[in-house]
Design an enzyme around this catalytic site. Sequence first.
Site, short mmCIF file in Angstrom:
data_model
loop_
_atom_site.label_atom_id
_atom_site.label_comp_id
_atom_site.label_asym_id
_atom_site.label_seq_id
_atom_site.Cartn_x
_atom_site.Cartn_y
_atom_site.Cartn_z
N LYS A 53 0.67 -1.55 0.16
CA LYS A 53 -0.08 0.25 0.61
C LYS A 53 1.09 1.24 0.06
CE LYS A 53 -3.70 -2.32 2.09
NZ LYS A 53 -4.79 -2.79 3.72
N GLN A 97 -4.42 -0.53 9.42
CA GLN A 97 -4.35 -2.57 8.78
C GLN A 97 -5.44 -3.37 10.30
OE1 GLN A 97 -3.44 -3.08 5.85
NE2 GLN A 97 -3.72 -5.31 5.84
N ASP A 120 -10.69 3.39 4.43
CA ASP A 120 -11.48 2.09 4.81
C ASP A 120 -12.72 1.76 4.12
OD1 ASP A 120 -9.72 -0.27 4.37
OD2 ASP A 120 -8.96 -0.45 6.70
#
Length: 299
Positions: A53, A97, A120
């Site tokens: 990412k 994460q 997200d």
Amino acid sequence: MARIIDGKQTAATVTDTVAEAAATLEREAGVKPGLAVVIVGNDPASHAYVNAKSRMAKQCGFNSMQYSLAEETTQDELESLVAKLNADPAVHGILVQLPLPRHLDSEPVIQSIRPEKDVDGLNVVNAGKVASGDLASGLVSCTPAGAMILVRNIHGSDLSGLNAVVIGRSNLFGKPMALLLLAGNATVTMAHSRTKDLAAICRQADILVAAVGRPFMVRQDWVKPGATIIDVGINRIDAPEKGEGKTRLVGDVAFDECAEVAGAITPVPGGVGPMTIAMLMANTVVAAYRSVGRPIPSF
Ligand code: GUN
């Protein structure tokens, strides 16, 4: 034999558009999109995803910030970092994460991310917008958003008359995926571990989406001839044929046998995975455009 859906290629088209949009924003408004990725602990798979990412963020011309926190990080320390990133005008997107180490509670952390920076799409504000059919003003969770682009490439944007089955009901994927398919006018069934006669339900699907985390669970006789199969599973299994101690990635779908009857199918790796990262970049550039009140690019 099914058409193999090339997620890498579609993802590259998205990230090219993102990079162009980022360059335009920097040139015209002096704003460089900033993405902060937070990882806690030492899980090697999570580190590999996060590194990918951060690398892609740089490639798109973003200001890429990675915070690698020790396994012993406390709930307060993690929430303080999120508060600091929330307040930083150079940060347009924040991603924590998952999963977090067991001693940490992910929900208050995720919910403390400002909805405008929640790239997200997990904050209740963004999840609620998707649930109420507003796909325009919030941020949509990256994996379902990416999977929908692959579906649209096959079927177009109107899924009227098509049966879609989603196996898996997580907040991160299954629920938003079902809602996006519904918003596209598909007739949607959400199946999960308690579903009775899953095979029969899957055989009704024109679009079959698997996100359960069980290697090869979907078999050939679960697949309606001509169906589109989207495999969201990423499972690491032993691969003694590659040498002792070697492993390989496989999906939730028994690819070879299902490809014989499906109309189109995503491979693992190279299907949905690259789309997730591409949509994270897309969400970040959208957040940066909104921060200066500019009309957002579309993907
Ligand atoms: N872990 C696995 N997939 C994801 C994702 O899409 N977002 C976050 N935050 N963590 C993940």
